[in-house]
Design an enzyme around this catalytic site. Structure first.
Site, mmCIF file in Angstrom:
data_model
loop_
_atom_site.group_PDB
_atom_site.id
_atom_site.type_symbol
_atom_site.label_atom_id
_atom_site.label_comp_id
_atom_site.label_asym_id
_atom_site.label_seq_id
_atom_site.Cartn_x
_atom_site.Cartn_y
_atom_site.Cartn_z
ATOM 1 N N LYS A 13 0.828 -1.212 0.000
ATOM 2 C CA LYS A 13 0.000 0.000 0.000
ATOM 3 C C LYS A 13 0.866 1.268 0.000
ATOM 4 O O LYS A 13 0.665 2.156 -0.817
ATOM 5 C CB LYS A 13 -0.931 0.021 1.237
ATOM 6 C CG LYS A 13 -1.917 -1.129 1.281
ATOM 7 C CD LYS A 13 -2.841 -1.037 2.484
ATOM 8 C CE LYS A 13 -2.136 -1.106 3.810
ATOM 9 N NZ LYS A 13 -1.396 -2.360 4.068
ATOM 10 N N ARG A 88 -9.745 0.322 9.008
ATOM 11 C CA ARG A 88 -9.156 -0.989 9.279
ATOM 12 C C ARG A 88 -10.140 -1.922 9.956
ATOM 13 O O ARG A 88 -9.794 -3.058 10.260
ATOM 14 C CB ARG A 88 -7.944 -0.800 10.172
ATOM 15 C CG ARG A 88 -6.618 -1.134 9.470
ATOM 16 C CD ARG A 88 -5.530 -0.840 10.432
ATOM 17 N NE ARG A 88 -4.281 -1.445 10.194
ATOM 18 C CZ ARG A 88 -3.256 -0.865 9.598
ATOM 19 N NH1 ARG A 88 -3.394 0.308 9.044
ATOM 20 N NH2 ARG A 88 -2.102 -1.478 9.539
ATOM 21 N N ARG A 122 11.597 -5.393 5.246
ATOM 22 C CA ARG A 122 11.330 -4.000 4.846
ATOM 23 C C ARG A 122 12.294 -3.032 5.550
ATOM 24 O O ARG A 122 12.580 -3.168 6.730
ATOM 25 C CB ARG A 122 9.893 -3.630 5.211
ATOM 26 C CG ARG A 122 9.602 -2.144 5.023
ATOM 27 C CD ARG A 122 8.135 -1.845 4.987
ATOM 28 N NE ARG A 122 7.432 -2.164 6.216
ATOM 29 C CZ ARG A 122 6.111 -2.060 6.361
ATOM 30 N NH1 ARG A 122 5.363 -1.645 5.348
ATOM 31 N NH2 ARG A 122 5.537 -2.361 7.499
ATOM 32 N N ARG A 153 11.389 -0.818 10.893
ATOM 33 C CA ARG A 153 10.311 -0.477 11.828
ATOM 34 C C ARG A 153 10.288 -1.448 13.001
ATOM 35 O O ARG A 153 10.532 -2.636 12.838
ATOM 36 C CB ARG A 153 8.958 -0.523 11.095
ATOM 37 C CG ARG A 153 8.601 0.798 10.444
ATOM 38 C CD ARG A 153 7.401 0.693 9.554
ATOM 39 N NE ARG A 153 6.249 0.059 10.155
ATOM 40 C CZ ARG A 153 5.054 -0.013 9.590
ATOM 41 N NH1 ARG A 153 4.866 0.542 8.399
ATOM 42 N NH2 ARG A 153 4.051 -0.610 10.177
ATOM 43 N N ARG A 164 -0.222 -8.701 13.532
ATOM 44 C CA ARG A 164 -0.819 -7.760 12.569
ATOM 45 C C ARG A 164 -1.591 -8.522 11.491
ATOM 46 O O ARG A 164 -2.664 -8.073 11.056
ATOM 47 C CB ARG A 164 0.273 -6.882 11.943
ATOM 48 C CG ARG A 164 0.806 -5.853 12.944
ATOM 49 C CD ARG A 164 2.184 -5.361 12.584
ATOM 50 N NE ARG A 164 2.221 -4.618 11.346
ATOM 51 C CZ ARG A 164 3.329 -4.404 10.651
ATOM 52 N NH1 ARG A 164 4.486 -4.869 11.066
ATOM 53 N NH2 ARG A 164 3.271 -3.707 9.535
HETATM 54 P P1 ADP Z 1 2.227 -1.799 3.229
HETATM 55 O O1 ADP Z 1 2.234 -0.298 3.159
HETATM 56 O O2 ADP Z 1 1.037 -2.401 2.540
HETATM 57 O O3 ADP Z 1 2.407 -2.334 4.619
HETATM 58 P P2 ADP Z 1 4.791 -1.596 1.806
HETATM 59 O O4 ADP Z 1 4.423 -0.769 0.613
HETATM 60 O O5 ADP Z 1 5.578 -0.911 2.869
HETATM 61 O O6 ADP Z 1 3.476 -2.344 2.403
HETATM 62 O O7 ADP Z 1 5.608 -2.876 1.275
HETATM 63 C C1 ADP Z 1 6.035 -3.892 2.180
HETATM 64 C C2 ADP Z 1 7.371 -4.487 1.695
HETATM 65 O O8 ADP Z 1 7.183 -5.154 0.450
HETATM 66 C C3 ADP Z 1 8.487 -3.454 1.470
HETATM 67 O O9 ADP Z 1 9.716 -4.056 1.837
HETATM 68 C C4 ADP Z 1 8.422 -3.196 -0.042
HETATM 69 O O10 ADP Z 1 9.663 -2.784 -0.561
HETATM 70 C C5 ADP Z 1 8.013 -4.569 -0.558
HETATM 71 N N1 ADP Z 1 7.191 -4.505 -1.788
HETATM 72 C C6 ADP Z 1 6.226 -3.601 -2.102
HETATM 73 N N2 ADP Z 1 5.681 -3.868 -3.313
HETATM 74 C C7 ADP Z 1 6.313 -4.986 -3.766
HETATM 75 C C8 ADP Z 1 6.210 -5.787 -4.961
HETATM 76 N N3 ADP Z 1 5.335 -5.479 -5.932
HETATM 77 N N4 ADP Z 1 7.009 -6.885 -5.053
HETATM 78 C C9 ADP Z 1 7.890 -7.192 -4.085
HETATM 79 N N5 ADP Z 1 8.043 -6.487 -2.959
HETATM 80 C C10 ADP Z 1 7.276 -5.393 -2.788
HETATM 81 P P1 AMP Z 2 0.760 0.586 9.151
HETATM 82 O O1 AMP Z 2 1.820 1.630 9.013
HETATM 83 O O2 AMP Z 2 -0.439 0.835 8.297
HETATM 84 O O3 AMP Z 2 1.326 -0.808 8.992
HETATM 85 O O4 AMP Z 2 0.222 0.687 10.676
HETATM 86 C C1 AMP Z 2 1.101 0.482 11.763
HETATM 87 C C2 AMP Z 2 0.301 0.389 13.050
HETATM 88 O O5 AMP Z 2 -0.392 1.630 13.315
HETATM 89 C C3 AMP Z 2 -0.806 -0.683 13.073
HETATM 90 O O6 AMP Z 2 -0.311 -1.986 13.403
HETATM 91 C C4 AMP Z 2 -1.737 -0.124 14.171
HETATM 92 O O7 AMP Z 2 -1.221 -0.372 15.459
HETATM 93 C C5 AMP Z 2 -1.656 1.397 13.903
HETATM 94 N N1 AMP Z 2 -2.711 1.817 12.952
HETATM 95 C C6 AMP Z 2 -2.528 2.281 11.690
HETATM 96 N N2 AMP Z 2 -3.710 2.561 11.112
HETATM 97 C C7 AMP Z 2 -4.662 2.270 12.019
HETATM 98 C C8 AMP Z 2 -6.086 2.312 12.023
HETATM 99 N N3 AMP Z 2 -6.781 2.727 10.949
HETATM 100 N N4 AMP Z 2 -6.735 1.941 13.150
HETATM 101 C C9 AMP Z 2 -6.064 1.544 14.230
HETATM 102 N N5 AMP Z 2 -4.728 1.438 14.299
HETATM 103 C C10 AMP Z 2 -4.021 1.808 13.207
#
Ligand code: ADP
Ligand code: AMP
Length: 209
Positions: A13, A88, A122, A153, A164
């Protein structure tokens, strides 16, 4: 256009949000980023959020919804926004319906078995928030876009990722049906290169306009 990005943690995302926000000139609003920023600054919201984010649990709805409602009232959202990580659960989706109108929900669909590796590998830029994966960094420790330092992170560890993904399955995944029934769901295959996934999203949004 008011767009929501839906998908499991690690689905891509944030990665796609940067690209969508740039192409469609939309403010990218990530509730996760908002919480991490508050935690870094040691605010009252940050202190509360930390106890939930560290465990991979959702921050209470009351706090989260209030933040989003306030943020969507800001001037840069007047012509649309891109929400990443909100809503969420069903309660948050119903609250959002009360203060905004959702035009499109992009669900990045990916097999959950791929996500542990994606999340534990990541690395995120401290300055601009861009996400990378250690497999593709070739040992580099700074951001390709802005030169910022990359970090892991705190919640990207096996135990917290497990929580999660469980929370996603129980509370967030039902939103796919919720938005399908409202006829705003766009399902996108999240497997492929970042560019391939983005091309699918852009093609679908082009049709949705
Ligand atoms: P989200 O925001 O949904 O938690 P991220 O965009 O941060 O996910 O992506 C999670 C991990 O997957 C990161 O390490 C990113 O570089 C990797 N990633 C994202 N898109 C792809 C893809 N199309 N193929 C492989 N790895 C990806
Ligand atoms: P994310 O960066 O989207 O992976 O979110 C990291 C963490 O932030 C999650 O595991 C939750 O603890 C908190 N969080 C993010 N978005 C929400 C939401 N819409 N509602 C509740 N907690 C959230």
């Amino acid at each position: 256009m008011n767009i929501i990005l839906l998908g499991a943690p690690g689905a891509g995302k944030g990665t796609q949000a940067t690209r969508i926000a740039e192409k469609y000139r939309l403010p990218h609003i990530s509730t996760g980023d908002i919480f991490r920023d508050n935690i870094k600054r040691g605010t009252e919201i940050g202190l509360l959020a930390k106890s939930y984010t560290d465990k991979g649990q959702l921050v209470p709805d009351e706090v989260t919804c209030k933040i989003v409602e306030g943020r969507l009232k800001e001037a840069d959202c007047a012509d649309g926004y891109l929400l990443d990580g909100f809503p969420r659960n069903l309660f948050q989706a119903e609250e959002l319906d009360k203060f905004s109108k959702v035009d499109a929900v992009i669900n990045i669909d990916i097999d959950l078995s791929l996500l542990m590796d994606r999340l534990c590998g990541r690395r995120v830029c401290k300055d601009c928030g861009e996400s990378y994966h250690i497999n593709f960094l070739g040992g580099k420790s700074d951001c390709e876009k802005c030169g910022g330092e990359l970090y892991q992170r705190k919640d990207d560890n096996e135990e917290t990722v497990g929580n999660r993904l469980k929370v996603y399955g129980e509370q967030t995944a039902p939103l796919i049906e919720y938005y399908r029934k409202k006829n705003v769901l766009i399902n996108i295959d999240g497997v492929g290169t970042i560019d391939e996934v983005f091309a699918r999203i852009a093609a679908a949004l082009g049709q949705a306009k």
